[in-house]
Design an enzyme around this catalytic site. Structure first.
Site, PDB file in Angstrom:
ATOM      1  N   GLU A   1      -4.432  -6.092  -2.156  1.00 54.14           N
ATOM      2  CA  GLU A   1      -4.496  -4.753  -2.743  1.00 54.14           C
ATOM      3  C   GLU A   1      -5.197  -4.807  -4.111  1.00 54.14           C
ATOM      4  O   GLU A   1      -6.040  -3.957  -4.420  1.00 54.14           O
ATOM      5  CB  GLU A   1      -3.100  -4.167  -2.910  1.00 54.14           C
ATOM      6  CG  GLU A   1      -2.570  -3.416  -1.701  1.00 54.14           C
ATOM      7  CD  GLU A   1      -3.204  -2.040  -1.550  1.00 54.14           C
ATOM      8  OE1 GLU A   1      -4.193  -1.726  -2.253  1.00 54.14           O
ATOM      9  OE2 GLU A   1      -2.721  -1.270  -0.711  1.00 54.14           O
TER      10      GLU A   1
ATOM     11  N   CYS B   1       0.828  -1.200   0.000  1.00 51.61           N
ATOM     12  CA  CYS B   1       0.000   0.000   0.000  1.00 51.61           C
ATOM     13  C   CYS B   1       0.863   1.250   0.000  1.00 51.61           C
ATOM     14  O   CYS B   1       0.743   2.103  -0.881  1.00 51.61           O
ATOM     15  CB  CYS B   1      -0.920  -0.013   1.227  1.00 51.61           C
ATOM     16  SG  CYS B   1      -1.939   1.471   1.341  1.00 51.61           S
TER      17      CYS B   1
END
Length: 230
Positions: free
Chosen positions: A209, A135
């Site tokens: 993700e 991230c």
């Protein structure tokens, strides 16, 4: 090869699926539907609340005072900077911070944040930072790529502020510091015998993700029709 580059090489397929997801390309050319972006952004606000908890956990897991300060800086960047972008963008839809906090959490948001927090609870600071890396560092890489595309900063692109936030110098510096700190931790604690475990954590976090982008992409059809398949 740096530790982070070794992680990306080992998770090459997952990294490509994440950083090159059609959702990101549709942000760059402005073809993403508002409904898809809105769904993503509301869930990302909830995500950031949980990531703030992960950085608070990083303070607790820190073996050194310098590590504590680095984690505290990351916590401040989330609470005092990144979440404000979400509040500003969502205000245009008449959504207040209270509305965002009370939004029903998506399964993808829960799966990702619970995985990161669990990795941190079970492991040490390095394991937690590996789980956070896709991230923190990945968004900087994605935004840099998107900002170089012709339509990204056009006045007609409704997502130019989002791209500019993550491609801008302040966030890029946050990501660079996070990567440098990860390399320092790896030098101290990433033994050859342990690297396979850390790669597995990185792969899973990266896959989650990509699932987060996919969650947004599915909302209201994702694309208004101009985005090519990636």
């Amino acid at each position: 090869m740096s530790f982070f580059d070794r992680l990306k090489t080992a998770a090459a397929a997952e990294w490509r699926a994440y950083t090159g997801h059609p959702f990101t390309n549709a942000l760059a050319d402005g073809s993403l539907t508002e409904a898809a972006f809105r769904h993503y952004l509301v869930q990302d606000y909830l995500f950031l609340i949980e990531f703030a908890r992960a950085y608070a956990l990083a303070v607790y897991k820190s073996p050194k005072l310098a590590d504590m300060r680095e984690a505290a800086a990351g916590l401040s960047a989330i609470l005092d900077v990144e979440m404000n972008l979400h509040v500003k963008l969502c205000a245009g839809w008449g959504l207040s911070p209270a509305d965002l906090e009370q939004a029903p959490p998506a399964i993808e948001m829960l799966a990702y944040t619970r995985y990161v927090l669990d990795a941190g609870m079970r492991g040490d600071l390095l394991a937690l930072k590996v789980a956070l890396a896709p991230c923190v560092i990945g968004y900087a890489e994605i935004a840099t790529r998107l900002a170089a595309r012709p339509d990204a900063n056009a006045a007609t692109n409704p997502y130019r502020d989002w791209i500019a936030e993550y491609a801008g110098a302040p966030y890029q510096e946050v990501a660079a510091k996070a990567q440098a700190h990860l390399e320092g931790l790896a030098d101290l604690y990433a033994t050859p015998a342990r690297e396979a475990e850390l790669i597995a954590i990185f792969k899973e976090a990266t896959r989650l993700e990509a699932d987060f982008w996919e969650m947004g992409w599915r909302a209201a059809g994702g694309c208004s029709g101009r985005e090519e398949a990636y």
